[in-house]
Enzyme design. Structure first.
Site, PDB file in Angstrom:
ATOM      1  CE  LYS A  21      -1.763   2.216   4.163  1.00 25.29           C
ATOM      2  NZ  LYS A  21      -1.580   3.317   4.459  1.00 25.29           N
ATOM      3  CG  ASN A  22       2.411   2.529   3.515  1.00 23.22           C
ATOM      4  OD1 ASN A  22       1.420   3.056   3.089  1.00 23.22           O
ATOM      5  ND2 ASN A  22       2.858   2.135   4.449  1.00 23.22           N
ATOM      6  CB  CYS A 116      -5.191   6.199  10.446  1.00 24.79           C
ATOM      7  SG  CYS A 116      -3.831   5.753  10.152  1.00 24.79           S
ATOM      8  NE  ARG A 121       0.937  10.035  10.724  1.00 26.87           N
ATOM      9  CZ  ARG A 121       0.470   8.901  10.012  1.00 26.87           C
ATOM     10  NH1 ARG A 121      -0.802   8.564  10.033  1.00 26.87           N
ATOM     11  NH2 ARG A 121       1.018   8.267   9.055  1.00 26.87           N
ATOM     12  CG  ASP A 306       3.063   0.646   9.538  1.00 24.11           C
ATOM     13  OD1 ASP A 306       3.632   0.961   8.272  1.00 24.11           O
ATOM     14  OD2 ASP A 306       2.815   1.663  10.164  1.00 24.11           O
ATOM     15  NE  ARG A 399      -7.365   4.222   5.924  1.00 22.72           N
ATOM     16  CZ  ARG A 399      -6.675   5.054   6.793  1.00 22.72           C
ATOM     17  NH1 ARG A 399      -6.897   4.961   8.153  1.00 22.72           N
ATOM     18  NH2 ARG A 399      -5.688   5.706   6.456  1.00 22.72           N
TER      19      ARG A 399
HETATM   20  C1  EPZ Z   1       4.674   6.393   6.645  1.00 26.30           C
HETATM   21  O1  EPZ Z   1       3.785   7.565   7.385  1.00 26.30           O
HETATM   22  C2  EPZ Z   1       3.422   5.407   6.341  1.00 26.30           C
HETATM   23  N1  EPZ Z   1       2.406   5.859   5.512  1.00 26.30           N
HETATM   24  C3  EPZ Z   1       2.923   4.759   7.839  1.00 26.30           C
HETATM   25  O2  EPZ Z   1       2.168   3.646   7.689  1.00 26.30           O
HETATM   26  C4  EPZ Z   1       4.138   4.390   8.594  1.00 26.30           C
HETATM   27  O3  EPZ Z   1       3.661   4.141   9.875  1.00 26.30           O
HETATM   28  C5  EPZ Z   1       5.211   5.655   9.001  1.00 26.30           C
HETATM   29  O4  EPZ Z   1       5.717   6.048   7.300  1.00 26.30           O
HETATM   30  C6  EPZ Z   1       6.468   5.146   9.615  1.00 26.30           C
HETATM   31  O5  EPZ Z   1       6.941   3.931   8.944  1.00 26.30           O
HETATM   32  C7  EPZ Z   1       2.874   5.801   4.121  1.00 26.30           C
HETATM   33  O6  EPZ Z   1       3.682   5.703   3.843  1.00 26.30           O
HETATM   34  C8  EPZ Z   1       1.639   6.517   3.366  1.00 26.30           C
HETATM   35  P1  EPZ Z   1       6.647   9.405   8.910  1.00 26.30           P
HETATM   36  P2  EPZ Z   1       4.654   8.798   7.473  1.00 26.30           P
HETATM   37  O7  EPZ Z   1       6.742  10.745   8.231  1.00 26.30           O
HETATM   38  O8  EPZ Z   1       5.383   9.245   6.363  1.00 26.30           O
HETATM   39  C9  EPZ Z   1       7.511  12.492  12.311  1.00 26.30           C
HETATM   40  C10 EPZ Z   1       0.346   2.416   7.791  1.00 26.30           C
HETATM   41  O9  EPZ Z   1      -0.533   1.896   8.547  1.00 26.30           O
HETATM   42  N2  EPZ Z   1       7.434  13.230  11.295  1.00 26.30           N
HETATM   43  O10 EPZ Z   1       7.763   8.451   8.491  1.00 26.30           O
HETATM   44  O11 EPZ Z   1       3.429   9.821   7.754  1.00 26.30           O
HETATM   45  C11 EPZ Z   1       6.176  11.565  12.640  1.00 26.30           C
HETATM   46  O12 EPZ Z   1       5.544  12.464  13.698  1.00 26.30           O
HETATM   47  C12 EPZ Z   1       0.837   3.714   7.766  1.00 26.30           C
HETATM   48  O13 EPZ Z   1       0.444   1.893   6.671  1.00 26.30           O
HETATM   49  C13 EPZ Z   1       7.795  14.770  11.739  1.00 26.30           C
HETATM   50  O14 EPZ Z   1       8.024  14.892  12.900  1.00 26.30           O
HETATM   51  O15 EPZ Z   1       5.428   8.605   8.789  1.00 26.30           O
HETATM   52  C14 EPZ Z   1       6.629  10.361  13.148  1.00 26.30           C
HETATM   53  O16 EPZ Z   1       7.014  10.471  14.667  1.00 26.30           O
HETATM   54  C15 EPZ Z   1       0.346   4.185   9.052  1.00 26.30           C
HETATM   55  N3  EPZ Z   1       7.613  15.595  10.726  1.00 26.30           N
HETATM   56  C16 EPZ Z   1       7.821   9.860  12.605  1.00 26.30           C
HETATM   57  O17 EPZ Z   1       8.478  11.153  11.782  1.00 26.30           O
HETATM   58  C17 EPZ Z   1       6.889  15.429   9.512  1.00 26.30           C
HETATM   59  O18 EPZ Z   1       7.031  16.277   8.788  1.00 26.30           O
HETATM   60  C18 EPZ Z   1       7.610   8.930  11.141  1.00 26.30           C
HETATM   61  O19 EPZ Z   1       6.639   9.702  10.296  1.00 26.30           O
HETATM   62  C19 EPZ Z   1       6.794  14.140   9.236  1.00 26.30           C
HETATM   63  C20 EPZ Z   1       7.092  13.051  10.147  1.00 26.30           C
END
Ligand code: EPZ
Length: 420
Positions: A21-22, A116, A121, A306, A399
């Protein structure tokens, strides 16, 4: 929709893993940068993906399913004025449109994306990265973002291991003027798949799979003739592996990429799960005793956040007290209270840590699916609970998992779906 699951059934046979999905989300977003029609294979049928495809169709892209898991996409005639803001807010991964839309249209107006409920986020890393490439960004009090960049210019940026921020910056940089250095880049398999696809379209990206990406901007990206096979979903592999372990079944999972699974297999081994990892398959062997374990979620190649909830469920069946720590998100422990309702012995120590003591037998009851991965965890909990489990809001699972219930039923589970 609600799912009714009768616990106690064994699983057997084999299951094939679909595309991630990702991974398909950034690939579809990247098509805004690519001339010509592209065919993607191994694409999962997911509700979040359908919403993303509707957003592209709303802007005039030609998007159609040409096979059960094959998608044809062409974006030569796309008008950003057709962007459906309501749809954008429905899910987190619409944020992946920021980079490609800015690169293609130079000025865009987009709402803050949704997502979600797994915690705050933020998108600061996305905005700082795009800003470093020359975008000017304003936000109104409703969170709508006005972004403008006449010509994106290569720069040195930090992606702080954010998955979608890395993907957005890569998509903004591949046709920017000059070269871009992305430090602290995420290196998940889906980030790698996006980069390999862009290189196949003519992009110049070095360091794929590492935390340092060097991108030299090019003038044009052209869809390759050969269809793109979306990378298989390591999260689906982990989900089916835990399902087999919990139901003490022998199960072969086909279509896996072994090098994506080292952290997941290490966690399985430490929990006492017996398995065999082949060149394209993972076989979980029938076993009866699991041991408590310590688990910390990390950025790739560490253990994926995840899969945290699924291993929390496995911990309820392990002898001793397991400790699970998820430093990435502060609201990813919601599933614990649902498992406690079923009889689990668990204490959430803080928003990032849970202690789970087992083995405890779980009783079927009425529970909710709080987010996509917690939903999958509830389904698997129903497989081993005594009696019947009713999962409300179960459509959340679709989803991120194509027909998870039907594929488990095909392996021997007893699951029926009812509209609420
Ligand atoms: C991606 O989300 C995935 N979604 C998430 O999968 C997954 O849990 C996550 O990466 C971590 O592996 C998709 O790829 C569509 P991050 P993303 O930005 O990119 C912080 C699922 O179930 N952060 O890597 O939104 C954030 O708060 C979903 O498939 C900032 O601080 O995650 C978190 O602590 C859920 N500032 C950490 O980084 C930002 O601008 C990881 O977030 C962005 C993120």
């Amino acid at each position: 929709m609600k799912m009714l699951i009768k616990g106690g059934e064994r699983l057997e046979g084999c299951v094939s893993v679909l595309g991630a999905k990702n991974a398909i989300a950034p690939l579809i977003a990247a098509m805004l940068l690519v001339k010509g029609r592209m065919c993607f294979e191994n694409v999962p049928r997911l509700t979040d993906l359908e919403h993303l495809l509707d957003i592209l169709r709303g802007m005039g892209a030609s998007v159609e399913w040409v096979g059960e898991h094959t998608l044809s996409v062409e974006t030569n005639h796309v008008d950003p004025m057709g962007l459906d803001s309501k749809q954008m807010k429905r899910m987190r991964f619409s944020i992946l449109l920021l980079g490609p839309m800015l690169a293609r249209f130079q000025r865009i107006q987009v709402p803050e994306p949704g997502g979600c409920t797994i915690g705050n986020r933020p998108i600061d890393t996305h905005l700082e990265g795009l800003g470093a490439l020359g975008a000017s960004i304003e936000r109104d009090d409703k969170g709508t973002m006005f972004m403008e960049a006449d010509r994106l210019k290569g720069a040195s940026v930090l992606a702080t291991f954010s998955v979608t921020a890395t993907e957005n910056i890569v998509m903004a940089a591949v046709m920017a003027e000059g070269s871009t250095m992305i430090r602290l880049a995420a290196a998940e398999p889906h980030v790698q798949d996006l980069c390999h696809f862009l290189v196949a379209c003519g992009a110049k990206i070095k360091g794929i799979g590492t935390h340092d990406l060097v991108i030299v901007g090019v003038q044009r990206l052209e869809a390759p003739k050969k269809p793109w096979h979306v990378v298989s979903d390591m999260l689906e592999v982990g989900t089916f592996a835990v399902a087999a372990a919990l139901t003490k079944s022998e199960l072969t999972i086909n279509g896996v990429v072994p090098e994506h699974l080292y952290a997941t297999c290490d966690a399985l081994k430490r929990a006492g799960v017996r398995y065999e990892l082949g060149p394209t398959s993972l076989t979980i062997q029938r076993h009866a005793r699991y041991e408590a374990f310590k688990l910390q979620t990390m950025i790739y190649p560490g253990f994926p956040t995840d899969l945290q909830a699924l291993f929390g469920l496995l911990a309820t069946q392990a002898h001793g007290t397991s400790c699970i720590h998820d430093p990435l998100f502060e609201a990813r422990m919601g599933y614990v209270s649902e498992l406690v309702k079923m009889g689990a012995n668990a204490v959430v120590a803080d928003p990032h840590r849970v202690f789970i003591t087992g083995p405890t037998s779980l009783r079927g009851t009425e529970i909710r699916s709080l987010d996509l991965r917690a939903g999958a965890t509830m389904v698997l909990a129903g497989l081993i609970a005594e009696g019947e489990t009713v999962i409300h809001d179960a459509e959340m699972v679709y989803r991120g998992y194509e027909r998870l219930d039907a594929r488990l039923v095909a392996l021997g589970a007893s699951i029926t779906c009812l509209h609420e």
